[in-house]
Design an enzyme around this catalytic site. Sequence first.
Site, PDB file in Angstrom:
ATOM      1  N   GLY A  29      80.068  48.128  37.331  1.00 11.08           N
ATOM      2  CA  GLY A  29      80.361  49.460  36.811  1.00 11.08           C
ATOM      3  C   GLY A  29      80.825  49.353  35.375  1.00 11.08           C
ATOM      4  N   ASP A  86      74.512  49.182  44.229  1.00 12.98           N
ATOM      5  CA  ASP A  86      75.146  50.399  44.738  1.00 12.98           C
ATOM      6  C   ASP A  86      76.219  49.983  45.730  1.00 12.98           C
ATOM      7  OD1 ASP A  86      75.915  52.755  46.055  1.00 12.98           O
ATOM      8  OD2 ASP A  86      74.009  53.703  45.527  1.00 12.98           O
ATOM      9  N   ALA A  87      77.469  50.246  45.348  1.00 12.80           N
ATOM     10  CA  ALA A  87      78.610  49.772  46.130  1.00 12.80           C
ATOM     11  C   ALA A  87      78.782  50.525  47.447  1.00 12.80           C
ATOM     12  CB  ALA A  87      79.878  49.875  45.293  1.00 12.80           C
ATOM     13  N   SER A  90      84.959  47.937  38.413  1.00  9.84           N
ATOM     14  CA  SER A  90      85.258  49.040  37.490  1.00  9.84           C
ATOM     15  C   SER A  90      84.444  50.251  37.904  1.00  9.84           C
ATOM     16  CB  SER A  90      84.916  48.607  36.060  1.00  9.84           C
ATOM     17  OG  SER A  90      85.067  49.689  35.169  1.00  9.84           O
ATOM     18  N   LEU A  91      84.586  50.620  39.161  1.00 14.15           N
ATOM     19  CA  LEU A  91      83.780  51.741  39.644  1.00 14.15           C
ATOM     20  C   LEU A  91      84.589  52.621  40.574  1.00 14.15           C
ATOM     21  CD1 LEU A  91      82.546  51.185  42.844  1.00 14.15           C
ATOM     22  CD2 LEU A  91      81.555  49.288  41.555  1.00 14.15           C
ATOM     23  N   LEU A 150      90.165  48.193  38.595  1.00 12.00           N
ATOM     24  CA  LEU A 150      90.826  49.173  37.741  1.00 12.00           C
ATOM     25  C   LEU A 150      91.393  50.307  38.583  1.00 12.00           C
ATOM     26  CD1 LEU A 150      88.793  47.665  35.763  1.00 12.00           C
ATOM     27  CD2 LEU A 150      89.196  49.619  34.289  1.00 12.00           C
ATOM     28  N   TYR A 159      94.607  53.548  38.768  1.00 20.53           N
ATOM     29  CA  TYR A 159      95.049  54.688  37.956  1.00 20.53           C
ATOM     30  C   TYR A 159      96.401  55.129  38.490  1.00 20.53           C
ATOM     31  CZ  TYR A 159      94.975  59.364  35.862  1.00 20.53           C
ATOM     32  OH  TYR A 159      95.288  60.499  35.171  1.00 20.53           O
ATOM     33  N   TYR A 198      93.295  65.315  39.865  1.00 25.99           N
ATOM     34  CA  TYR A 198      92.686  64.058  40.322  1.00 25.99           C
ATOM     35  C   TYR A 198      92.696  64.115  41.846  1.00 25.99           C
ATOM     36  CZ  TYR A 198      91.492  59.061  39.917  1.00 25.99           C
ATOM     37  OH  TYR A 198      90.854  57.843  39.951  1.00 25.99           O
ATOM     38  N   LYS A 226      92.744  55.083  45.111  1.00 22.95           N
ATOM     39  CA  LYS A 226      93.413  54.145  44.194  1.00 22.95           C
ATOM     40  C   LYS A 226      94.614  53.479  44.884  1.00 22.95           C
ATOM     41  CE  LYS A 226      90.756  54.459  40.606  1.00 22.95           C
ATOM     42  NZ  LYS A 226      89.767  53.382  40.412  1.00 22.95           N
TER      43      LYS A 226
HETATM   44  N1  LIG Z   1      88.229  57.109  32.816  1.00 22.62           N
HETATM   45  C1  LIG Z   1      89.545  56.970  32.923  1.00 22.62           C
HETATM   46  O1  LIG Z   1      90.342  57.658  32.269  1.00 22.62           O
HETATM   47  C2  LIG Z   1      90.113  55.949  33.857  1.00 22.62           C
HETATM   48  C3  LIG Z   1      91.489  55.750  33.923  1.00 22.62           C
HETATM   49  C4  LIG Z   1      92.013  54.804  34.801  1.00 22.62           C
HETATM   50  C5  LIG Z   1      91.165  54.082  35.619  1.00 22.62           C
HETATM   51  N2  LIG Z   1      89.824  54.285  35.550  1.00 22.62           N
HETATM   52  C6  LIG Z   1      88.984  53.524  36.458  1.00 22.62           C
HETATM   53  O2  LIG Z   1      88.126  52.694  35.716  1.00 22.62           O
HETATM   54  C7  LIG Z   1      86.935  52.464  36.479  1.00 22.62           C
HETATM   55  C8  LIG Z   1      85.710  52.833  35.652  1.00 22.62           C
HETATM   56  O3  LIG Z   1      85.811  54.191  35.349  1.00 22.62           O
HETATM   57  P1  LIG Z   1      85.153  54.858  34.075  1.00 22.62           P
HETATM   58  O4  LIG Z   1      86.190  55.371  33.209  1.00 22.62           O
HETATM   59  O5  LIG Z   1      84.107  53.965  33.506  1.00 22.62           O
HETATM   60  O6  LIG Z   1      84.598  56.108  34.826  1.00 22.62           O
HETATM   61  P2  LIG Z   1      83.190  56.612  35.087  1.00 22.62           P
HETATM   62  O7  LIG Z   1      83.331  57.712  36.056  1.00 22.62           O
HETATM   63  O8  LIG Z   1      82.547  56.883  33.798  1.00 22.62           O
HETATM   64  O9  LIG Z   1      82.521  55.373  35.758  1.00 22.62           O
HETATM   65  C9  LIG Z   1      82.524  55.121  37.086  1.00 22.62           C
HETATM   66  C10 LIG Z   1      81.613  53.928  37.267  1.00 22.62           C
HETATM   67  O10 LIG Z   1      81.347  53.762  38.632  1.00 22.62           O
HETATM   68  C11 LIG Z   1      79.963  53.566  38.791  1.00 22.62           C
HETATM   69  N3  LIG Z   1      79.606  53.975  40.144  1.00 22.62           N
HETATM   70  C12 LIG Z   1      79.776  55.180  40.715  1.00 22.62           C
HETATM   71  N4  LIG Z   1      79.348  55.152  41.994  1.00 22.62           N
HETATM   72  C13 LIG Z   1      78.898  53.889  42.217  1.00 22.62           C
HETATM   73  C14 LIG Z   1      78.340  53.222  43.329  1.00 22.62           C
HETATM   74  N5  LIG Z   1      78.143  53.852  44.497  1.00 22.62           N
HETATM   75  N6  LIG Z   1      77.986  51.933  43.205  1.00 22.62           N
HETATM   76  C15 LIG Z   1      78.167  51.274  42.028  1.00 22.62           C
HETATM   77  N7  LIG Z   1      78.712  51.842  40.935  1.00 22.62           N
HETATM   78  C16 LIG Z   1      79.066  53.140  41.036  1.00 22.62           C
HETATM   79  C17 LIG Z   1      79.330  54.416  37.693  1.00 22.62           C
HETATM   80  O11 LIG Z   1      78.026  54.015  37.410  1.00 22.62           O
HETATM   81  C18 LIG Z   1      80.285  54.125  36.548  1.00 22.62           C
HETATM   82  O12 LIG Z   1      79.938  52.920  35.885  1.00 22.62           O
HETATM   83  C19 LIG Z   1      87.065  53.312  37.738  1.00 22.62           C
HETATM   84  O13 LIG Z   1      87.590  52.526  38.785  1.00 22.62           O
HETATM   85  C20 LIG Z   1      88.054  54.364  37.305  1.00 22.62           C
HETATM   86  O14 LIG Z   1      88.713  54.965  38.405  1.00 22.62           O
HETATM   87  C21 LIG Z   1      89.283  55.199  34.689  1.00 22.62           C
END
Ligand SMILES: NC(=O)c1ccc[n+]([C@@H]2O[C@H](COP(=O)([O-])OP(=O)(O)OC[C@H]3O[C@@H](n4cnc5c(N)ncnc54)[C@H](O)[C@@H]3O)[C@@H](O)[C@H]2O)c1
Length: 219
Positions: free
Chosen positions: A15, A79-80, A128-129, A178, A180, A190, A198
């Site tokens: 991700g 695909d997770a 990171s997904l 990752l 939150y 959220y 989380k």
């Molecule tokens: N964006 C933020 O502000 C933030 C803050 C804290 C933590 N996070 C965490 O960081 C991580 C990445 O988030 P992001 O900011 O890139 O958000 P995002 O929503 O842009 O990305 C989510 C990622 O998950 C992938 N994904 C979704 N469903 C999937 C599946 N079934 N199989 C494989 N991959 C899948 C998407 O392709 C994407 O790369 C997540 O765990 C998110 O919770 C994000």
Amino acid sequence: MLNIDLTGKRALVAGWLMTAASALLSPRRWPRLAATICLATWPPVLGIFRSLLERGKLDESLRLADGSKLAFERIWPMDADFDSDADVPSAVREHRRYRDCGDFSIAGLTDRLRADFGESCLDIVVHSLANGPEVKKPLLETSRKGYLAAVERGSFSFASMVQRLGPLVRPGGSFLALSYLASQRVVPGYGGGMASAKAALESDARVLAFEAGASGDCV
Ligand SMILES: NC(=O)c1ccc[n+]([C@@H]2O[C@H](COP(=O)([O-])OP(=O)(O)OC[C@H]3O[C@@H](n4cnc5c(N)ncnc54)[C@H](O)[C@@H]3O)[C@@H](O)[C@H]2O)c1
């Protein structure tokens, strides 16, 4: 700037889009990139991601602190939602975004790593997904289906990755996920079970560190 020596290490990041998470993983934080990075990307966004890469649209965000550009060693579909190929429903398998991807399950990803690099080929795995279809709904209005999807994708996927990829991780290797702060505090907006996912992810990380660390598979 992070001062960690990653010389000769191989990382797998599951991700990676260009949002907040990539800020944490940003190449700019690294003084130089001694590690090689493989990506596991969700099939629905894989084509877009490859196209952005090829057209140079991501060049700036892939710029390393020394001015060079981060290159990915491999980019695979993953695909997770699916632990193994047998779990994939035919409607998903035949979908235009999936049909040319081969085995895009977590076990399929493990097989690809093993086929390309052999056993003991990984040092770092980054989860990171996340994906909560009802993230905008308060928990009071979240459906069972939406809640379970958020937990399945956002937390069980991490356990599944440790189960399957753990045997490929070299001694001293690490799994990271990752989270939150909504795992521990109320963050309005959220919703959809994402905060629960989380919280589960953090708890699972502790338990998996204990179990996998004890077995010697990974730390
Ligand atoms: N964006 C933020 O502000 C933030 C803050 C804290 C933590 N996070 C965490 O960081 C991580 C990445 O988030 P992001 O900011 O890139 O958000 P995002 O929503 O842009 O990305 C989510 C990622 O998950 C992938 N994904 C979704 N469903 C999937 C599946 N079934 N199989 C494989 N991959 C899948 C998407 O392709 C994407 O790369 C997540 O765990 C998110 O919770 C994000």
